[in-house]
Design a protein around this motif. Structure first.
Motif, PDB file in Angstrom:
ATOM      1  N   UNK A 140       0.825  -1.209   0.000  1.00 21.31           N
ATOM      2  CA  UNK A 140       0.000   0.000   0.000  1.00 21.31           C
ATOM      3  C   UNK A 140       0.855   1.252   0.000  1.00 21.31           C
ATOM      4  N   UNK A 141       0.232   2.355  -0.399  1.00 22.19           N
ATOM      5  CA  UNK A 141       0.804   3.692  -0.227  1.00 22.19           C
ATOM      6  C   UNK A 141      -0.295   4.568   0.359  1.00 22.19           C
ATOM      7  N   UNK A 142       0.085   5.703   0.907  1.00 25.33           N
ATOM      8  CA  UNK A 142      -0.913   6.650   1.407  1.00 25.33           C
ATOM      9  C   UNK A 142      -1.765   7.106   0.228  1.00 25.33           C
ATOM     10  N   UNK A 143      -3.065   7.285   0.461  1.00 24.35           N
ATOM     11  CA  UNK A 143      -3.907   7.672  -0.656  1.00 24.35           C
ATOM     12  C   UNK A 143      -5.306   8.096  -0.268  1.00 24.35           C
ATOM     13  N   UNK A 144      -6.176   7.986  -1.238  1.00 23.00           N
ATOM     14  CA  UNK A 144      -7.562   8.434  -1.105  1.00 23.00           C
ATOM     15  C   UNK A 144      -8.478   7.295  -1.556  1.00 23.00           C
ATOM     16  N   UNK A 145      -9.754   7.564  -1.669  1.00 22.17           N
ATOM     17  CA  UNK A 145     -10.701   6.497  -2.013  1.00 22.17           C
ATOM     18  C   UNK A 145     -10.443   5.925  -3.405  1.00 22.17           C
ATOM     19  N   UNK A 146     -10.056   6.765  -4.352  1.00 24.16           N
ATOM     20  CA  UNK A 146      -9.951   6.319  -5.737  1.00 24.16           C
ATOM     21  C   UNK A 146      -8.536   6.228  -6.290  1.00 24.16           C
ATOM     22  N   UNK A 147      -7.532   6.721  -5.570  1.00 22.52           N
ATOM     23  CA  UNK A 147      -6.169   6.706  -6.104  1.00 22.52           C
ATOM     24  C   UNK A 147      -5.145   6.850  -4.991  1.00 22.52           C
ATOM     25  N   UNK A 148      -3.917   6.460  -5.318  1.00 22.03           N
ATOM     26  CA  UNK A 148      -2.857   6.628  -4.329  1.00 22.03           C
ATOM     27  C   UNK A 148      -2.323   8.050  -4.382  1.00 22.03           C
ATOM     28  N   UNK A 149      -1.654   8.436  -3.321  1.00 23.96           N
ATOM     29  CA  UNK A 149      -1.063   9.766  -3.231  1.00 23.96           C
ATOM     30  C   UNK A 149       0.281   9.763  -3.949  1.00 23.96           C
ATOM     31  N   UNK A 150       0.461  10.739  -4.830  1.00 26.49           N
ATOM     32  CA  UNK A 150       1.718  10.829  -5.556  1.00 26.49           C
ATOM     33  C   UNK A 150       2.478  12.088  -5.200  1.00 26.49           C
ATOM     34  N   UNK A 151       3.643  12.226  -5.799  1.00 26.97           N
ATOM     35  CA  UNK A 151       4.441  13.429  -5.584  1.00 26.97           C
ATOM     36  C   UNK A 151       5.229  13.706  -6.850  1.00 26.97           C
ATOM     37  N   UNK A 152       5.798  14.871  -6.927  1.00 29.89           N
ATOM     38  CA  UNK A 152       6.612  15.261  -8.081  1.00 29.89           C
ATOM     39  C   UNK A 152       8.033  15.548  -7.639  1.00 29.89           C
ATOM     40  N   UNK A 153       8.948  15.383  -8.549  1.00 21.25           N
ATOM     41  CA  UNK A 153      10.290  15.926  -8.378  1.00 21.25           C
ATOM     42  C   UNK A 153      10.211  17.409  -8.732  1.00 21.25           C
ATOM     43  N   UNK A 154      10.597  18.270  -7.819  1.00 24.27           N
ATOM     44  CA  UNK A 154      10.638  19.698  -8.097  1.00 24.27           C
ATOM     45  C   UNK A 154      12.066  20.204  -7.908  1.00 24.27           C
ATOM     46  N   UNK A 155      12.441  21.192  -8.707  1.00 18.08           N
ATOM     47  CA  UNK A 155      13.758  21.818  -8.551  1.00 18.08           C
ATOM     48  C   UNK A 155      13.558  23.170  -7.885  1.00 18.08           C
ATOM     49  N   UNK A 156      14.117  23.299  -6.691  1.00 19.31           N
ATOM     50  CA  UNK A 156      13.971  24.518  -5.902  1.00 19.31           C
ATOM     51  C   UNK A 156      15.193  25.419  -6.016  1.00 19.31           C
ATOM     52  N   UNK A 157      14.935  26.722  -6.120  1.00 18.20           N
ATOM     53  CA  UNK A 157      15.988  27.726  -5.980  1.00 18.20           C
ATOM     54  C   UNK A 157      15.452  28.799  -5.045  1.00 18.20           C
ATOM     55  N   UNK A 158      16.329  29.623  -4.525  1.00 19.10           N
ATOM     56  CA  UNK A 158      15.866  30.743  -3.697  1.00 19.10           C
ATOM     57  C   UNK A 158      15.103  31.740  -4.561  1.00 19.10           C
ATOM     58  N   UNK A 159      14.151  32.411  -3.949  1.00 18.17           N
ATOM     59  CA  UNK A 159      13.341  33.394  -4.678  1.00 18.17           C
ATOM     60  C   UNK A 159      14.194  34.511  -5.265  1.00 18.17           C
ATOM     61  N   UNK A 160      15.304  34.852  -4.585  1.00 17.51           N
ATOM     62  CA  UNK A 160      16.156  35.941  -5.070  1.00 17.51           C
ATOM     63  C   UNK A 160      17.317  35.448  -5.933  1.00 17.51           C
TER      64      UNK A 160
END
Length: 339
Positions: A140-160
């Motif tokens: 199992x994975x964490x999820x909801x009634x109809x689908x599992x919870x997913x995530x994305x790879x995001x690339x973070x930089x500082x706002x400035x």
């Protein structure tokens, strides 16, 4: 539930290793299919995870079940988050359940392989090591009634930051998390080259150890950017640990499954079924939903189908879920922990 620390007597550990090696030889002689699994496991139904041992004398039915969650962020936070589920698991199985704090992915795999850990949530990337080398059965994975919870790879930089595109990362220092992390290392190495950006060649890779440490390192200026799991970042923002106003996201990938939950393959089949039912019948209380981005249950999955994209990424990066691969993972995690 209190934290529970386990140690092994060196003599007993050596004896245990010998028994595992002997059982692996026996298994290899009495198994029609192992697939990519370690020699001590068998996969005759070809679902890519270890079958329960054929010999009932090898089924384990411990009076105390040891449970843990992947060592991301602060382990104490998740020990508290899973306290209600541990109570549910105890009632469903009739067993005492204790929480075992681990501080690296390799240590978590080793704990299950050695028999010290019975039930666990493994991060997306290290799940393959646990399946192939520790006889882990994800359900199992964490999820909801109809689908599992997913995530994305995001690339973070500082706002400035003056970094606005992925191309701008060339010549910079970018924090990857750990060698086994899907979003923190493997996916970037598989996906970025098609974008004209090769980690270790076009930018310097610095391993931070964990996703939250990558985020904080970008904020402090230790790193120019960091690929991290979107769910970890979102939880940090929601908890007030960081402000979204301090960052910009310059890249977002397709969706991946979150951490897998499951059990050791050699639990007594009746106990394993009770564990499975405990996961699938449980509904998260409000506090747990808040911790896990609105997920309200454990959604059923299979490693064969739902982890295919993760295995493909591992294959593309030359990552092998082997003994040598796990050793390299442990060495890199140890080196990162010293920094």
């Amino acid at each position: 539930m209190r934290s529970f620390k386990l140690t092994l007597n060196p003599v007993l550990a050596a004896a245990g290793a010998l028994m595992l090696a002997m059982s692996g030889t026996t298994m290899a002689n009495d198994c029609s299919n192992q697939g990519a699994l370690d020699d001590r496991y068998c996969d005759e139904n070809q679902d890519m995870v270890a079958d329960a041992p054929k010999d009932p004398s090898q089924w384990r039915d411990p009076s105390t079940l040891v449970f843990t969650y992947t060592p991301v962020e602060d382990p104490a936070v998740y020990q508290d988050a899973f306290a209600d589920f541990q109570k549910h698991l105890s009632e469903a199985t009739g067993k005492r359940v204790v929480y075992y704090s681990v501080h690296s992915n390799s240590a978590q795999v080793e704990a299950m392989r050695s028999g010290r850990l019975h039930i666990a949530g493994f991060s997306t990337g290290p799940t393959g090591y646990a399946v192939n080398l520790a006889g882990y059965v994800p359900i199992a994975v964490k999820g909801y009634e109809t689908e599992f919870q997913g995530y994305n790879l995001i690339m973070l930089v500082r706002a400035d930051s003056d970094i606005n595109t992925m191309e701008d990362l060339k010549g910079r220092t970018v924090a990857h998390t750990s060698v086994s992390s899907n979003s923190g290392n493997l996916a970037p190495r598989a996906l970025f080259p098609d974008m004209g950006l090769v980690p270790d060649e076009d930018y310097k890779v610095a391993y931070s150890g964990k996703h939250d440490q990558s985020v904080m390192g970008v904020l402090s200026g230790d790193y120019d950017a960091a690929p991290v799991a979107s769910d970890v970042y979102d939880r940090m923002v929601d908890a007030g640990r960081v402000s979204a106003d301090d960052f910009r996201i310059i890249y977002r990938s397709a969706r991946f499954p979150t951490s897998a939950f499951g059990y050791a393959h050699d639990l007594h089949p009746e106990l394993a079924e009770k564990v499975r039912e405990a996961f699938l019948s449980y509904r998260f209380p409000v506090e747990m939903q808040e911790t896990f981005d609105g997920a309200d249950r454990f959604f059923p999955i299979t490693y064969q189908e739902d982890w295919k994209v993760i295995r493909d990424i591992a294959h593309a990066t030359g990552t092998a879920y082997t003994e040598r691969g796990l050793q390299q993972l442990a060495e890199r995690e140890a080196a990162a922990a010293k920094k």
